[in-house]
Design a protein around this motif. Structure first.
Motif, mmCIF file in Angstrom:
data_model
loop_
_atom_site.group_PDB
_atom_site.id
_atom_site.type_symbol
_atom_site.label_atom_id
_atom_site.label_comp_id
_atom_site.label_asym_id
_atom_site.label_seq_id
_atom_site.Cartn_x
_atom_site.Cartn_y
_atom_site.Cartn_z
ATOM 1 N N TYR A 1 71.223 56.185 -28.058
ATOM 2 C CA TYR A 1 72.146 55.054 -27.948
ATOM 3 C C TYR A 1 73.472 55.394 -28.612
ATOM 4 O O TYR A 1 73.522 55.992 -29.682
ATOM 5 C CB TYR A 1 71.563 53.795 -28.603
ATOM 6 C CG TYR A 1 72.525 52.634 -28.547
ATOM 7 C CD1 TYR A 1 72.666 51.896 -27.386
ATOM 8 C CD2 TYR A 1 73.329 52.319 -29.634
ATOM 9 C CE1 TYR A 1 73.570 50.841 -27.310
ATOM 10 C CE2 TYR A 1 74.233 51.276 -29.566
ATOM 11 C CZ TYR A 1 74.348 50.544 -28.404
ATOM 12 O OH TYR A 1 75.249 49.518 -28.337
ATOM 13 N N SER A 2 74.538 54.976 -27.975
ATOM 14 C CA SER A 2 75.875 55.158 -28.506
ATOM 15 C C SER A 2 76.680 53.908 -28.171
ATOM 16 O O SER A 2 76.697 53.464 -27.015
ATOM 17 C CB SER A 2 76.518 56.393 -27.871
ATOM 18 O OG SER A 2 77.907 56.326 -27.887
ATOM 19 N N LYS A 3 77.365 53.336 -29.157
ATOM 20 C CA LYS A 3 78.195 52.154 -28.942
ATOM 21 C C LYS A 3 79.282 52.457 -27.906
ATOM 22 O O LYS A 3 79.551 51.654 -27.013
ATOM 23 C CB LYS A 3 78.831 51.717 -30.258
ATOM 24 C CG LYS A 3 79.796 50.561 -30.121
ATOM 25 C CD LYS A 3 80.436 50.241 -31.463
ATOM 26 C CE LYS A 3 81.571 49.254 -31.273
ATOM 27 N NZ LYS A 3 82.285 49.010 -32.517
ATOM 28 N N GLU B 1 77.777 52.639 -24.425
ATOM 29 C CA GLU B 1 77.435 51.291 -23.956
ATOM 30 C C GLU B 1 78.682 50.558 -23.466
ATOM 31 O O GLU B 1 78.647 49.894 -22.425
ATOM 32 C CB GLU B 1 76.738 50.500 -25.063
ATOM 33 C CG GLU B 1 76.268 49.135 -24.634
ATOM 34 C CD GLU B 1 75.200 49.154 -23.550
ATOM 35 O OE1 GLU B 1 75.128 48.177 -22.777
ATOM 36 O OE2 GLU B 1 74.434 50.138 -23.457
ATOM 37 N N TRP B 2 79.797 50.653 -24.187
ATOM 38 C CA TRP B 2 81.050 50.021 -23.748
ATOM 39 C C TRP B 2 81.506 50.608 -22.420
ATOM 40 O O TRP B 2 81.959 49.888 -21.524
ATOM 41 C CB TRP B 2 82.139 50.199 -24.804
ATOM 42 C CG TRP B 2 82.160 49.087 -25.812
ATOM 43 C CD1 TRP B 2 81.655 49.129 -27.082
ATOM 44 C CD2 TRP B 2 82.688 47.782 -25.631
ATOM 45 N NE1 TRP B 2 81.842 47.917 -27.692
ATOM 46 C CE2 TRP B 2 82.485 47.063 -26.823
ATOM 47 C CE3 TRP B 2 83.324 47.134 -24.576
ATOM 48 C CZ2 TRP B 2 82.883 45.748 -27.003
ATOM 49 C CZ3 TRP B 2 83.728 45.818 -24.747
ATOM 50 C CH2 TRP B 2 83.505 45.147 -25.943
#
Length: 98
Positions: A4-6, A9-10
């Motif tokens: 997971y990576s912010k 995700e954006w």
């Protein structure tokens, strides 16, 4: 399994919400409003990862930058010869035509 990576995700949500066919530069311009320190290279890299994972579709646009599509339903694309705009085309499959 993808870590997971912010930022990823954006980027992913931006492509999904667009309802269109964004270039990496388009995505960068949008995401930079939320994550000011994101780089264009990060956007390119993450779009590639998302496409490899089958979460978005990478579309090679003739004579133009690659585009990215969040619509994973089976469909084709047509490109305007004058302005370069891409549009979705949904064609039904007829097994009798094989």
């Amino acid at each position: 399994m993808m870590k997971y990576s912010k930022q990823r995700e954006w980027i992913y949500q931006t492509v999904l919400r667009s309802g269109g066919h964004l270039t990496a530069e388009d995505v960068f311009g949008i995401v930079r409003g939320e994550i000011p320190n994101i780089s264009l290279g990060t956007v390119y890299r993450n779009l590639g990862i998302l496409a490899e994972q089958g979460l978005i579709r990478k579309i090679g646009a003739q004579g133009d930058a690659d585009r990215f599509d969040g619509n994973m339903e089976p469909h084709s694309h047509v490109q305007c010869r004058e302005c370069g705009r891409l549009e979705d085309v949904f064609l039904s499959y007829d097994a009798q035509m094989d």
